[in-house]
Write a protein that holds these residues in place. Structure first.
Motif, short mmCIF file in Angstrom:
data_model
loop_
_atom_site.label_atom_id
_atom_site.label_comp_id
_atom_site.label_asym_id
_atom_site.label_seq_id
_atom_site.Cartn_x
_atom_site.Cartn_y
_atom_site.Cartn_z
N VAL A 172 53.96 57.87 -29.82
CA VAL A 172 53.24 58.09 -31.08
C VAL A 172 54.20 58.13 -32.25
N ASP A 173 55.33 58.81 -32.10
CA ASP A 173 56.29 58.91 -33.21
C ASP A 173 56.91 57.56 -33.54
N GLN A 174 57.11 56.71 -32.52
CA GLN A 174 57.67 55.37 -32.78
C GLN A 174 56.67 54.51 -33.56
N ILE A 175 55.41 54.58 -33.16
CA ILE A 175 54.38 53.80 -33.86
C ILE A 175 54.25 54.29 -35.29
N ALA A 176 54.23 55.61 -35.48
CA ALA A 176 54.10 56.19 -36.82
C ALA A 176 55.26 55.74 -37.71
N THR A 177 56.46 55.74 -37.17
CA THR A 177 57.63 55.31 -37.93
C THR A 177 57.54 53.83 -38.28
N TRP A 233 54.89 51.94 -38.53
CA TRP A 233 53.79 51.67 -39.46
C TRP A 233 53.87 52.49 -40.74
N ALA A 234 54.83 53.38 -40.83
CA ALA A 234 55.00 54.26 -41.99
C ALA A 234 53.73 55.07 -42.27
N VAL A 235 53.22 55.68 -41.19
CA VAL A 235 52.05 56.56 -41.29
C VAL A 235 52.37 57.86 -40.56
N LYS A 236 51.50 58.83 -40.72
CA LYS A 236 51.69 60.10 -40.03
C LYS A 236 51.31 59.96 -38.55
N GLN A 237 51.93 60.78 -37.72
CA GLN A 237 51.62 60.78 -36.30
C GLN A 237 50.15 61.10 -36.06
N GLN A 238 49.59 61.95 -36.89
CA GLN A 238 48.18 62.30 -36.77
C GLN A 238 47.29 61.05 -36.89
N ALA A 239 47.65 60.17 -37.80
CA ALA A 239 46.88 58.93 -37.99
C ALA A 239 46.95 58.06 -36.73
N VAL A 240 48.12 58.00 -36.12
CA VAL A 240 48.29 57.22 -34.89
C VAL A 240 47.47 57.85 -33.76
N ARG A 241 47.52 59.17 -33.63
CA ARG A 241 46.74 59.85 -32.59
C ARG A 241 45.24 59.60 -32.77
N GLN A 242 44.78 59.63 -34.01
CA GLN A 242 43.36 59.37 -34.29
C GLN A 242 42.98 57.95 -33.91
#
Length: 139
Positions: free
Chosen positions: A97-102, A104-113
């Motif tokens: 999740v943290d790799q995807i967030a980084t 995509w330059a979004v918050k981890q919460q957005a990736v989890r959602q």
């Protein structure tokens, strides 16, 4: 599964005997597996809105459960948005999740959602189930 996820395809899977040697094309090949795949494809086309993937088997023992698992997996995949497909693909490729967030330059919460809305965990479980059932049916 990629064809189902893409949304523009019907998929028919046939499990049965195949005559050897195989033809150069599927039209030139013979065996019940090919006839069952054609029948499955026709069923998938007829039920396009609800079931883009259908399995037919010569020996129905266990195949019904495999068909149901593939149907559930297809249901999950076919209802994703483009962004949900992208995040699920990264998740399948073992991105965290943290790799995807980084990336995509979004918050981890957005990736989890997005992962939750995509049914990424459910997809993973259904893929494992389908593989176990396929191994049983093909044994």
């Amino acid at each position: 599964m990629e064809a189902v996820e893409d949304g523009g395809w019907w998929v028919g899977v046939g499990l049965g005997n195949v005559e050897h040697p195989l033809g150069i094309t599927t039209r030139e090949s013979r065996g019940t597996a090919f006839w069952l795949a054609r029948e499955a494809l026709d069923r998938a086309k007829a039920r396009r809105a609800t079931r883009p993937l259908v399995l037919r088997a010569e020996e129905p023992e266990g195949a019904k459960d495999l068909d149901a698992s593939l149907h559930a997996l297809g249901f999950i995949l076919s209802r994703r948005t483009r962004r949900q497909r992208e995040v699920a693909m990264l998740f399948r490729d073992d991105w965290k999740v943290d790799q995807i967030a980084t990336e995509w330059a979004v918050k981890q919460q957005a990736v989890r959602q997005l992962l939750q809305a995509a049914g990424a965990e459910e997809e993973h479980e259904m893929r494992q189930l389908a593989c176990r059932l396929a191994a049983t049916v093909l044994a």
